[in-house]
Design a protein around this motif. Structure first.
Motif, PDB file in Angstrom:
ATOM      1  N   TRP A   1       0.843  -1.204   0.000  1.00  0.00           N
ATOM      2  CA  TRP A   1       0.000   0.000   0.000  1.00  0.00           C
ATOM      3  C   TRP A   1       0.877   1.252   0.000  1.00  0.00           C
ATOM      4  CZ3 TRP A   1      -5.240   0.755  -0.356  1.00  0.00           C
ATOM      5  CH2 TRP A   1      -5.730   2.018  -0.010  1.00  0.00           C
ATOM      6  N   TRP A   2       1.952   1.218   0.807  1.00  0.00           N
ATOM      7  CA  TRP A   2       2.888   2.363   0.834  1.00  0.00           C
ATOM      8  C   TRP A   2       3.436   2.634  -0.565  1.00  0.00           C
ATOM      9  CZ3 TRP A   2       8.226   0.905   0.056  1.00  0.00           C
ATOM     10  CH2 TRP A   2       9.076   1.993  -0.077  1.00  0.00           C
ATOM     11  N   VAL A   3       3.819   1.582  -1.277  1.00  0.00           N
ATOM     12  CA  VAL A   3       4.341   1.754  -2.639  1.00  0.00           C
ATOM     13  C   VAL A   3       3.278   2.368  -3.538  1.00  0.00           C
ATOM     14  CG1 VAL A   3       5.112   0.543  -4.725  1.00  0.00           C
ATOM     15  CG2 VAL A   3       6.050  -0.091  -2.496  1.00  0.00           C
ATOM     16  N   ALA A   4       2.073   1.806  -3.506  1.00  0.00           N
ATOM     17  CA  ALA A   4       1.014   2.243  -4.423  1.00  0.00           C
ATOM     18  C   ALA A   4       0.539   3.655  -4.144  1.00  0.00           C
ATOM     19  CB  ALA A   4      -0.168   1.270  -4.349  1.00  0.00           C
ATOM     20  N   GLU A   5       0.433   4.036  -2.877  1.00  0.00           N
ATOM     21  CA  GLU A   5      -0.131   5.351  -2.568  1.00  0.00           C
ATOM     22  C   GLU A   5       0.888   6.474  -2.770  1.00  0.00           C
ATOM     23  OE1 GLU A   5      -1.205   6.354   1.367  1.00  0.00           O
ATOM     24  OE2 GLU A   5       0.631   5.615   2.276  1.00  0.00           O
ATOM     25  N   SER A   6       2.176   6.133  -2.838  1.00  0.00           N
ATOM     26  CA  SER A   6       3.214   7.155  -2.972  1.00  0.00           C
ATOM     27  C   SER A   6       3.271   7.697  -4.393  1.00  0.00           C
ATOM     28  CB  SER A   6       4.582   6.570  -2.611  1.00  0.00           C
ATOM     29  OG  SER A   6       4.603   6.083  -1.287  1.00  0.00           O
ATOM     30  N   ASN A   7       3.693   8.951  -4.503  1.00  0.00           N
ATOM     31  CA  ASN A   7       4.011   9.481  -5.828  1.00  0.00           C
ATOM     32  C   ASN A   7       5.404   8.973  -6.171  1.00  0.00           C
ATOM     33  OD1 ASN A   7       4.568  10.857  -8.147  1.00  0.00           O
ATOM     34  ND2 ASN A   7       4.461  12.905  -7.252  1.00  0.00           N
ATOM     35  N   VAL A   8       5.459   7.839  -6.824  1.00  0.00           N
ATOM     36  CA  VAL A   8       6.737   7.156  -7.031  1.00  0.00           C
ATOM     37  C   VAL A   8       7.619   7.857  -8.063  1.00  0.00           C
ATOM     38  CG1 VAL A   8       5.823   4.912  -6.346  1.00  0.00           C
ATOM     39  CG2 VAL A   8       5.769   5.571  -8.761  1.00  0.00           C
ATOM     40  N   PHE A   9       7.091   8.853  -8.733  1.00  0.00           N
ATOM     41  CA  PHE A   9       7.881   9.540  -9.749  1.00  0.00           C
ATOM     42  C   PHE A   9       8.761  10.639  -9.137  1.00  0.00           C
ATOM     43  CE2 PHE A   9       3.933   8.104 -11.956  1.00  0.00           C
ATOM     44  CZ  PHE A   9       4.514   7.000 -12.543  1.00  0.00           C
ATOM     45  N   THR A  10       8.659  10.813  -7.805  1.00  0.00           N
ATOM     46  CA  THR A  10       9.593  11.684  -7.084  1.00  0.00           C
ATOM     47  C   THR A  10      10.246  10.815  -6.010  1.00  0.00           C
ATOM     48  OG1 THR A  10       7.898  12.334  -5.489  1.00  0.00           O
ATOM     49  CG2 THR A  10       8.116  13.696  -7.468  1.00  0.00           C
ATOM     50  N   GLU A  11      10.909  11.431  -5.034  1.00  0.00           N
ATOM     51  CA  GLU A  11      11.477  10.644  -3.945  1.00  0.00           C
ATOM     52  C   GLU A  11      10.340  10.085  -3.084  1.00  0.00           C
ATOM     53  OE1 GLU A  11      13.871  10.469  -5.443  1.00  0.00           O
ATOM     54  OE2 GLU A  11      15.630  11.479  -4.650  1.00  0.00           O
ATOM     55  N   VAL A  12      10.493   8.865  -2.619  1.00  0.00           N
ATOM     56  CA  VAL A  12       9.416   8.157  -1.929  1.00  0.00           C
ATOM     57  C   VAL A  12       9.759   8.031  -0.446  1.00  0.00           C
ATOM     58  CG1 VAL A  12       7.997   6.080  -1.921  1.00  0.00           C
ATOM     59  CG2 VAL A  12       9.028   6.865  -4.063  1.00  0.00           C
ATOM     60  N   MET A  13       8.956   8.685   0.393  1.00  0.00           N
ATOM     61  CA  MET A  13       9.238   8.726   1.833  1.00  0.00           C
ATOM     62  C   MET A  13       8.639   7.524   2.557  1.00  0.00           C
ATOM     63  SD  MET A  13       8.893  12.778   2.760  1.00  0.00           S
ATOM     64  CE  MET A  13       7.319  13.048   1.970  1.00  0.00           C
ATOM     65  N   ILE A  14       9.400   7.040   3.548  1.00  0.00           N
ATOM     66  CA  ILE A  14       8.918   5.916   4.367  1.00  0.00           C
ATOM     67  C   ILE A  14       9.441   6.063   5.788  1.00  0.00           C
ATOM     68  CG2 ILE A  14      10.861   4.418   3.724  1.00  0.00           C
ATOM     69  CD1 ILE A  14       8.866   2.035   3.874  1.00  0.00           C
ATOM     70  N   GLY A  15       8.629   5.626   6.744  1.00  0.00           N
ATOM     71  CA  GLY A  15       8.984   5.702   8.154  1.00  0.00           C
ATOM     72  C   GLY A  15       7.766   5.302   8.978  1.00  0.00           C
ATOM     73  N   PRO A  16       7.868   5.351  10.298  1.00  0.00           N
ATOM     74  CA  PRO A  16       6.763   4.913  11.165  1.00  0.00           C
ATOM     75  C   PRO A  16       5.449   5.628  10.902  1.00  0.00           C
ATOM     76  CG  PRO A  16       8.768   5.217  12.441  1.00  0.00           C
ATOM     77  CD  PRO A  16       9.063   5.733  11.076  1.00  0.00           C
ATOM     78  N   VAL A  17       5.498   6.934  10.693  1.00  0.00           N
ATOM     79  CA  VAL A  17       4.256   7.690  10.468  1.00  0.00           C
ATOM     80  C   VAL A  17       3.577   7.227   9.181  1.00  0.00           C
ATOM     81  CG1 VAL A  17       3.288   9.982  10.021  1.00  0.00           C
ATOM     82  CG2 VAL A  17       5.077   9.702  11.758  1.00  0.00           C
ATOM     83  N   VAL A  18       4.376   7.080   8.123  1.00  0.00           N
ATOM     84  CA  VAL A  18       3.853   6.640   6.824  1.00  0.00           C
ATOM     85  C   VAL A  18       3.261   5.234   6.936  1.00  0.00           C
ATOM     86  CG1 VAL A  18       4.525   5.994   4.468  1.00  0.00           C
ATOM     87  CG2 VAL A  18       5.420   8.098   5.485  1.00  0.00           C
ATOM     88  N   LEU A  19       3.956   4.338   7.634  1.00  0.00           N
ATOM     89  CA  LEU A  19       3.495   2.954   7.749  1.00  0.00           C
ATOM     90  C   LEU A  19       2.227   2.847   8.602  1.00  0.00           C
ATOM     91  CD1 LEU A  19       6.980   1.260   8.172  1.00  0.00           C
ATOM     92  CD2 LEU A  19       5.484   1.076   6.174  1.00  0.00           C
TER      93      LEU A  19
END
Length: 994
Positions: free
Chosen positions: A676-694
């Motif tokens: 879901w994190w992959v799909a919801e991100s705007n993958v055409f820019t830098e893709v942020m991940i961390g506890p809040v995002v998860l």
């Protein structure tokens, strides 16, 4: 069209109405018990065993069970066996087999899997063969780091250790990819050390060699002293804070340029003033270059009286650096320096001519450039044009050779060698100033140590002859995002040559033999055919293991004009790993065309695999190996910062899925949260991940689960085959929902086709939240819970729920395959189903599309919005509504929703959410003083604007005089102890519960 203004109106819906996900069966039953336990069991509340959430370890455990039960491992083989002509090929760019799986892998592999699963569901036969890049220096270095005395290992020992290391890394990464739900035939992947792969690679090499596009030459290349090999530009990273010891030095004029003889009369010595950041290259100097079209000045130094020549634009800044003042004696054009020559600043007797060059810049330095052909690409071009020597005085380890002289021999050029040259300049009186200079400098991306430019014998791809064709071919490729096209075209434009040889042993050997006495290279169709045959059977280890007599035939030697095989030696260079992976199309892609529909990789591959694949394919067969390029960004921390172990923001996919040692700090989220994190991100820019995002991703999935649970609970006892209501016989609001469902399916399908998975997520969330939970579910609960089980009115909305459930599940299945297959198992009327992925894509009937229906529902909703706004915070069921509309089209549309004047069970009343609705064309003569009167207008626009009518309406809301029904809890009863007429009718039929 679903209008955004519905949402706030519905959010303001009366107190007591469920918001978002309706209450669970247990809580609703408890509420009913408090109201009147007599009727609790007569209400058809939702029933489903599908859990609203999977806490703790249950999430990853459920996913593993789902993978097993639903045949995740067999899906790829199943779809390959289907009889379908349409094929979709996504060619897997091989990840490097040198470490553990990380979130960058997760981003890339999950994006590919979403794409492939969508195409499987659409009925395409997907061709996807996962691969790994297994050769190269990073693997070799890591394998050797585990060994004491690695410098004493033989080439075969190094190769064996490197292969074993790569194989372990492949298995680790493969296990992770399988756990993430990535669909593939994992028993049949491609590895770049497979003998057949290596043989195909050598075939492409020879095709290019035979066309004259690969050649061997002596010229400067990027060289890594720390790994003793040549590097390609793609293997460099730039340190913006590198500190060089820059020097200003003078080259005394030996011969004045003819045009300046009258100015430089010889009464006082004159010198050209030169600046360099690499003093160690001065011993290799062969010339000083100037820009012909620029202005130059002859100046006199106020401190020493010496005369210098430098660029006119650099006079003031250079004088400031040297802490002096320059008096301009004369000016001239750069072209006027032609014919002059200087004395070498450290080597007595050597002459350095003044030569024109277009690479000279005026942004820094003195406008005169020290030229060492062995240590600069532009310098080499000047040397080639003027037939200057290109002697290299530096060895493979970055030390001065004996040819550099006793003062410099065996000194490291970037350390004590640099110091020694500066002292030589000082001793010769040539040094004017030394200072530290901070600038961007290339480093070896594997060892993180600075590189040098050094001339050596290497193999090159002549990109100059391929570049134009590659750019033309690339312009016909679809690139997502479009901005990446220009970046790649620019990179190709800047690429002057491609050095494809490496001085290591873990790789595919360049199949060349060299004459011992002359060094002349032997490679032809006979030699390459023999080598390829052996490689295909034994792999490239044979190059190191077999004696030359078994690799090189007497016939091939004779044909080349040689006498004896023993006169030759095997080459020791291996091919660049970008050539390794760049020829994957020749091994993996099927059919005569050998072109993939899609390559999907990170933006670093614009200068890497995308480019090497294009160049080799265009060079060998004049076409691109791909039709579409999809380019995604890199993963970063939640604040956009680069991930770093020292910072502590590295996210481990395994910890995301299974949790860390402390589950309160690192809870187990399961693979679908990662997806879901992959799909919801705007993958055409830098893709942020961390506890809040998860955490947010987990919450989003739980909301989706609640929506699914409501639909599952309310289709209990419903069989679509026997109980469905035809669209034409449905409630108009139900028909409207099918219309929206059709529209949703079309938009989602298009978003998938464009690789815009974040749009898929946005469409899904908006539809589930606004169209379903906030709008439709709230509206139909009375019909679902309180009508007789088999009443056509109830069956009508159950038909919609069944269709919506199917469409919603299929729409997110490529993104959340575990959840899709899990929920599919809870659908009460699906018996022994093949599952989501084996039963196709969204099947939204064209009969659902009814554009004109929007006006009736949106008109009613506009009035409902006025009503709810006027009683903000109050229970809408405590009111009755009078709607007054002037005669016309809007009135006729509302009449279609409520034929009788007043009703508590009409379609219009259901939309209004009141207990009773009256539809009039005139305002009643008597209106209670406590009534709210709201005025409004609604524009009807039908047939593309051909029918356009704006109508006025009034909504009169007044407290209802009737009692609360103890069963349905609407104010429609004559007494609070007696059910309303509708409920009495249901109870009398004895069918109020299933």
């Amino acid at each position: 069209m679903l209008r955004a203004w519905w949402a706030p109106a519905l959010e303001r819906a009366r107190a007591g109405a469920a918001r978002g996900w309706p209450r669970s069966s247990a809580s609703e039953a408890a509420a009913e018990s408090r109201e009147d336990s007599r009727y609790r069991d007569t209400v058809l509340l939702p029933r489903s065993r599908f859990p609203a959430q999977l806490p703790g370890r249950l999430q990853p455990e459920t996913e593993l069970k789902t993978q097993q039960k639903c045949g995740f491992s067999e899906l790829y083989s199943w779809q390959r066996q289907r009889k379908t002509k349409q094929e979709f090929c996504l060619h897997d760019g091989p990840p490097y087999a040198n470490g553990d799986p990380h979130v960058g892998h997760a981003l890339n592999k999950i994006l590919k899997d979403i794409t492939n699963r969508f195409h499987v569901m659409r009925g395409d036969k997907v061709h996807y063969v996962p691969g790994w890049d297994c050769h190269g220096l990073p693997i070799e270095l890591k394998a050797l780091s585990e060994v004491k005395g690695a410098e004493n290992l033989s080439p075969m020992e190094i190769r064996q250790r490197a292969r074993a290391f790569a194989e372990r890394a492949v298995e680790k990464q493969k296990s992770a990819f399988i756990r993430w739900g990535v669909m593939a035939d994992w028993a049949n992947c491609y590895l770049t050390f497979d003998p057949k792969y290596e043989a195909n690679q050598l075939r492409v090499f020879y095709k290019m060699y035979d066309k004259g596009l690969i050649y061997r030459d002596y010229k400067p290349v990027f060289w890594s002293p720390s790994t003793k090999t040549a590097l390609a530009e793609a293997e460099l990273e730039y340190n913006e804070q590198h500190v060089s010891r820059s020097v200003y030095m003078k080259f005394p004029l030996l011969k004045s340029p003819p045009k300046l003889t009258s100015v430089i009369d010889g009464s006082s010595p004159a010198s050209v003033l030169v600046w360099t950041t690499q003093p160690w290259t001065v011993p290799a100097n062969q010339a000083v270059c100037y820009m012909p079209d620029s202005a130059y000045s002859i100046v006199k130094c106020a401190t020493t009286g010496q005369h210098f020549i430098l660029a006119a634009d650099r006079v003031e800044s250079t004088a400031a650096v040297l802490d002096t003042q320059f008096e301009v004696v004369s000016k001239c054009k750069g072209a006027d320096l032609a014919g002059g020559s200087c004395a070498h600043p450290t080597i007595p007797g050597r002459v350095s001519p003044l030569l024109p060059a277009n690479h000279v810049t005026m942004t820094k330095g003195t406008g005169l450039v020290h030229t060492a052909p062995a240590h600069g690409m532009e310098d080499y071009s000047v040397a080639s044009h003027h037939q200057l020597p290109t002697d290299c005085l530096v060895d493979e380890s970055g030390y001065f050779t004996e040819a550099a002289g006793p003062e410099l021999k065996s000194k490291n050029v970037l350390e004590e060698g640099n110091e020694a040259v500066i002292k030589m300049l000082q001793a010769a009186g040539s040094l004017l100033k030394e200072e530290k200079y901070v600038h961007s400098y290339p480093y070896d991306w594997r060892t993180r140590k600075p590189i040098i430019i050094r001339a050596s014998k290497q193999w090159f791809v002549n990109t100059a002859d391929v570049k134009a064709a590659a750019q033309d071919v690339l312009k016909k490729v679809k690139v997502i995002p479009t901005s990446a096209m220009n970046r790649m075209l620019e990179m190709l434009d800047r690429r002057t040559f491609w050095c494809i040889s490496r001085q290591r042993c873990w790789g595919v050997p360049i199949p060349a033999f060299y004459q011992k006495s002359t060094g002349e290279c032997l490679i032809n169709s006979e030699t390459i055919t023999d080598v390829i045959k052996i490689v295909e059977q034994q792999g490239t280890d044979a190059w190191w293991v077999l004696p030359i007599e078994q690799l090189l035939s007497k016939e091939a030697v004779a044909k080349a004009g040689g006498r004896d095989v023993s006169d030759y030696v095997k080459g020791q260079d291996v091919l660049d790993i970008w050539f390794d992976s760049g020829t994957s199309w020749a091994h993996v892609l099927e059919g005569a065309d050998q072109r993939a529909d899609t390559y999907l990789e990170g933006k670093d591959q614009l200068g890497g695999w995308f480019q090497s694949s294009l160049l080799t394919s265009v060079a060998a067969r004049k076409k691109a190996p791909y039709k579409t390029l999809v380019v995604h960004g890199f993963t970063v921390g939640e604040k956009g910062e680069k991930m770093s172990k020292s910072v502590g923001n590295v996210v481990d996919p395994d910890v995301v899925i299974n949790g860390g040692e402390d589950h309160t700090k690192d809870p187990p989220y399961g693979a679908d949260v990662l997806r879901w994190w992959v799909a919801e991100s705007n993958v055409f820019t830098e893709v942020m991940i961390g506890p809040v995002v998860l955490n947010a991703a987990r919450d989003d999935i739980n909301k989706l689960r609640n929506t699914l649970r409501f639909m599952l609970g309310n289709v209990e006892g419903f069989n679509p085959e026997t109980d469905s209501i035809p669209p034409a016989e449905m409630y108009i609001v139900d028909q409207y929902m099918l219309h929206l469902l059709h529209e949703y399916g079309s938009k989602v399908t298009e978003a998938y086709k464009q690789y815009d998975y974040s749009k898929v997520v946005r469409l899904l969330q908006a539809f589930c939240s606004r169209s379903l939970s906030n709008f439709y579910f709230n509206m139909i609960k009375d019909r679902l819970y309180c009508e007789e089980a088999k009443d056509p009115k109830r069956r009508s909305c159950q038909t919609v729920l069944a269709e919506a459930l199917d469409v919603i599940i299929r729409s997110f299945a490529p993104i959340l395959p575990h959840l899709a297959e899990e929920v599919f198992q809870y659908i009460p009327y699906k018996k022994d189903s093949e599952g989501v992925f084996r039963t196709g894509w969204i099947n939204a009937s064209s009969a659902w599309k009814k554009p004109g229906i929007e006006e009736a529902i949106e008109g009613a909703c506009a009035m409902r919005d006025s009503f709810l706004g006027s009683i903000s915070g109050k229970n809408a069921l405590e009111y009755e509504v009078i709607i007054v509309i002037e005669p016309g089209l809007l009135f006729e549309l509302m009449e279609a929703l409520q034929a009788e004047e007043t009703s508590s069970v009409s379609q219009l009343n259901e939309i209004m959410m009141a207990s009773q609705t009256t539809l009039l064309s005139e305002v009643p003569k008597e209106i209670p003083s406590d009534a709210n009167i709201i005025k409004g207008t609604f524009l009807i626009n039908l047939e593309g604007g051909d029918i356009c009518e704006q109508s006025s309406y009034k909504v009169i809301a007044q407290p209802i005089a009737k009692a609360k029904c103890p069963r349905c809890r609407r104010y429609t009863a004559e007494s609070s102890s007696t059910p309303c007429p509708r409920c009495l009718q249901v109870l009398a039929a004895g069918k109020g519960s299933t």
